[in-house]
Design an enzyme around this catalytic site. Structure first.
Site, PDB file in Angstrom:
ATOM      1  N   CYS A 167       0.826  -1.175  -0.089  1.00 40.94           N
ATOM      2  CA  CYS A 167      -0.107   0.095  -0.089  1.00 40.94           C
ATOM      3  C   CYS A 167       0.801   1.425  -0.169  1.00 40.94           C
ATOM      4  O   CYS A 167       0.305   2.553  -0.024  1.00 40.94           O
ATOM      5  CB  CYS A 167      -0.953  -0.140   1.165  1.00 40.94           C
ATOM      6  SG  CYS A 167      -1.906  -1.676   1.319  1.00 40.94           S
ATOM      7  N   HIS A 307      -2.565   7.783   6.108  1.00 42.86           N
ATOM      8  CA  HIS A 307      -2.911   6.616   5.479  1.00 42.86           C
ATOM      9  C   HIS A 307      -4.309   6.153   5.809  1.00 42.86           C
ATOM     10  O   HIS A 307      -5.266   5.422   4.979  1.00 42.86           O
ATOM     11  CB  HIS A 307      -1.890   5.655   5.809  1.00 42.86           C
ATOM     12  CG  HIS A 307      -2.009   4.177   5.444  1.00 42.86           C
ATOM     13  ND1 HIS A 307      -2.018   4.136   3.828  1.00 42.86           N
ATOM     14  CD2 HIS A 307      -2.096   2.845   5.935  1.00 42.86           C
ATOM     15  CE1 HIS A 307      -1.950   2.714   3.511  1.00 42.86           C
ATOM     16  NE2 HIS A 307      -2.092   2.092   4.864  1.00 42.86           N
ATOM     17  N   GLU A 318      -1.062   4.861  13.521  1.00 42.07           N
ATOM     18  CA  GLU A 318      -0.690   6.192  13.051  1.00 42.07           C
ATOM     19  C   GLU A 318      -0.992   7.283  13.802  1.00 42.07           C
ATOM     20  O   GLU A 318      -0.001   8.204  13.590  1.00 42.07           O
ATOM     21  CB  GLU A 318      -1.556   6.273  11.677  1.00 42.07           C
ATOM     22  CG  GLU A 318      -0.890   7.423  10.661  1.00 42.07           C
ATOM     23  CD  GLU A 318      -1.823   7.569   9.339  1.00 42.07           C
ATOM     24  OE1 GLU A 318      -1.461   8.440   8.528  1.00 42.07           O
ATOM     25  OE2 GLU A 318      -2.640   6.665   8.962  1.00 42.07           O
ATOM     26  N   LYS A 340      -9.589   7.962   2.201  1.00 42.08           N
ATOM     27  CA  LYS A 340     -10.004   6.802   2.107  1.00 42.08           C
ATOM     28  C   LYS A 340     -11.528   6.431   2.563  1.00 42.08           C
ATOM     29  O   LYS A 340     -12.188   5.707   2.326  1.00 42.08           O
ATOM     30  CB  LYS A 340      -9.018   5.782   2.891  1.00 42.08           C
ATOM     31  CG  LYS A 340      -7.710   5.608   2.242  1.00 42.08           C
ATOM     32  CD  LYS A 340      -6.953   4.491   2.811  1.00 42.08           C
ATOM     33  CE  LYS A 340      -5.662   4.300   2.287  1.00 42.08           C
ATOM     34  NZ  LYS A 340      -4.892   5.408   2.406  1.00 42.08           N
ATOM     35  N   HIS A 345      -9.769   2.333  -0.242  1.00 40.73           N
ATOM     36  CA  HIS A 345      -8.362   1.938  -0.075  1.00 40.73           C
ATOM     37  C   HIS A 345      -8.103   1.305  -1.451  1.00 40.73           C
ATOM     38  O   HIS A 345      -8.347  -0.010  -1.903  1.00 40.73           O
ATOM     39  CB  HIS A 345      -8.077   0.905   0.780  1.00 40.73           C
ATOM     40  CG  HIS A 345      -6.744   0.902   1.253  1.00 40.73           C
ATOM     41  ND1 HIS A 345      -5.485   1.423   0.531  1.00 40.73           N
ATOM     42  CD2 HIS A 345      -5.821   0.191   2.229  1.00 40.73           C
ATOM     43  CE1 HIS A 345      -4.466   1.143   0.871  1.00 40.73           C
ATOM     44  NE2 HIS A 345      -4.636   0.383   2.046  1.00 40.73           N
ATOM     45  N   PHE A 405       1.299  -3.537   3.956  1.00 43.91           N
ATOM     46  CA  PHE A 405       1.618  -4.819   4.299  1.00 43.91           C
ATOM     47  C   PHE A 405       3.005  -5.352   4.271  1.00 43.91           C
ATOM     48  O   PHE A 405       3.618  -4.935   3.109  1.00 43.91           O
ATOM     49  CB  PHE A 405       0.792  -5.929   3.777  1.00 43.91           C
ATOM     50  CG  PHE A 405      -0.555  -5.983   4.325  1.00 43.91           C
ATOM     51  CD1 PHE A 405      -1.045  -5.238   5.304  1.00 43.91           C
ATOM     52  CD2 PHE A 405      -1.439  -7.136   4.018  1.00 43.91           C
ATOM     53  CE1 PHE A 405      -2.461  -5.139   5.838  1.00 43.91           C
ATOM     54  CE2 PHE A 405      -2.724  -7.192   4.383  1.00 43.91           C
ATOM     55  CZ  PHE A 405      -3.371  -6.429   5.430  1.00 43.91           C
TER      56      PHE A 405
END
Length: 421
Positions: A167, A307, A318, A340, A345, A405
């Site tokens: 991502c 994010h 975060e 998002k 996403h 990831f």
């Protein structure tokens, strides 16, 4: 003997995008500042194969608007998105007749590549026999093909790269494009990400990992970053592409400059294959690296496009990282939002689309909201610009965060320039 080295300035002169919010950057931006959601029920997967029924599809996308039908049939959907968004960005940049093709590079990545093609061909081969496999399987499925096809389409003969960092892919692609120009390997770089992950197998995999939201009765309210009742992210598809140029090259041809990219930082969590470091270590080091690269103090940043995926662990990690980096400024002056919540996403395309959002926020002096933030998590206690866009005309610097990831972290910093006002 020592030599002095001055980094070349790198600017954004073109933007293009195909997203669940619409088929242009204007559609994306207007939808975001109006707090609209592009999330709905999935139509691309047969009902009996669905493990999650909601997603962000680019419903109105027609590849024949950008490619002839024969070409389109030989490309996976993620590559079609990349071609379309690149055409938009190049047109926006007005580069026709101003290109040394040997000094033009491409850096476009994808997290999953042609996963829909892989699934379709496997099912076909299981049914008809493996001797019936398409000769176009490999050039359709490999993750570098978006970059390769864009390079061919625009005859870009400089460096051609495909980043794969889950991502963080889109952000890393823009950062690497910036470095190519700074290192004098190119004058112009087409950079970004593309993703088309809405296939039975990939949705099933993320659902099995309990990463997806299952708020299927309310698709537009499913993605709810930093909210107490969030339960996972909403998978989306699309592409975001920017044209990067050296400042001198852009000025010499009289280009419109939207923003300058002044900082890029990256790091690894080295913690877990899926979960982020709960103490925000990796994310904070990427942000600090971007600030060092830009020569800025944390207080210079006015807006962070988080994010913010809407996962229970990720949003808290975060928030912790933002507090580590920005200190008191995180609570007093810094605006944070996750778009998002509206476009979902887009995995490997997310960082590039969100970089474009940051550039537009600087141009327009407006911070897009985080929608669906009805009941903030007690551990997520910053100003996430809930529900409604907020004017911020004094905004000069914006940061975009992307974490993936495998522990990949990337942060980009953009600066507003007078020509963008």
């Amino acid at each position: 003997m020592t030599t002095s080295y001055t980094k070349k300035r790198v600017v954004v002169t073109g933007m293009g995008g195909i997203t669940p919010m619409g088929q242009t950057i204007e559609h994306l931006w207007q939808g975001l500042i109006q707090g609209q959601s592009g999330i709905g029920y999935i139509t691309m997967i047969p009902e009996h194969e669905m493990t999650c029924r909601i997603g962000g599809e680019c419903r109105d996308f027609k590849p024949e608007d950008y490619l002839d039908r024969k070409e389109a049939r030989r490309m996976d959907r993620f590559t079609q998105f990349a071609i379309a968004a690149s055409q938009q960005a190049m047109k926006d940049a007005g580069l026709n007749g101003h290109i040394d093709h040997n000094r033009m590079g491409v850096v476009i990545g994808s997290g999953a590549g042609g996963i829909g093609t892989i699934q379709g061909q496997l099912m076909h081969c299981l049914d008809k026999g493996f001797h019936k496999c398409s000769p176009f399987l490999v050039p359709m499925m490999i993750s570098d093909m978006a970059a390769g096809q864009v390079s061919i389409h625009f005859k870009a003969k400089g460096p051609c790269l495909a980043v794969v960092s889950a991502c963080a892919t889109g952000a890393d692609s823009i950062g690497d494009g910036m470095r190519l120009i700074q290192n004098d390997e190119a004058d112009v770089v087409i950079a970004g990400g593309a993703e088309s992950p809405i296939a039975s197998i990939s949705v099933a995999g993320f659902a099995a990992a309990r990463a997806l939201s299952m708020r299927e009765d309310e698709p537009t309210r499913a993605s709810r970053p930093f909210d107490k009742n969030r339960d996972g992210f909403v998978m989306s598809e699309g592409s975001g592409i920017v044209v990067l140029e050296s400042y001198d090259h852009a000025i010499a041809r009289g280009a419109t400059i939207y923003a300058e990219i002044v900082g890029y930082g990256r790091s690894a969590d080295a913690n877990d294959i899926v979960s982020p470091s709960p103490d925000g270590d990796g994310a904070s080091r990427a942000m600090l690296a971007a600030l060092r690269d830009a020569g800025l103090q944390p207080e210079a940043i006015h807006y962070v496009n988080a994010h913010g995926t809407s996962t229970p662990a990720g949003d808290v990690a975060e928030t912790v990282a933002l507090k580590r980096v920005f200190g008191e400024h995180a609570r007093n002056g810094l605006l944070v939002s996750s778009t998002k919540s509206m476009h979902g996403h887009m995995l490997g395309a997310a960082g590039a689309v969100e970089a474009i959002v940051c550039v537009n926020a600087l141009i327009h002096g407006v911070v897009p909201p985080t929608i669906n933030l009805d009941e903030p998590d007690a551990q997520c206690d910053l100003d996430y610009v809930a529900h409604t866009a907020r004017p911020m005309p004094q905004m000069e610097y914006a940061m975009s965060n992307s974490f993936g990831f495998g522990g990949h972290n990337a942060s980009l910093i953009f600066k507003k320039l007078p020509s963008a006002s």
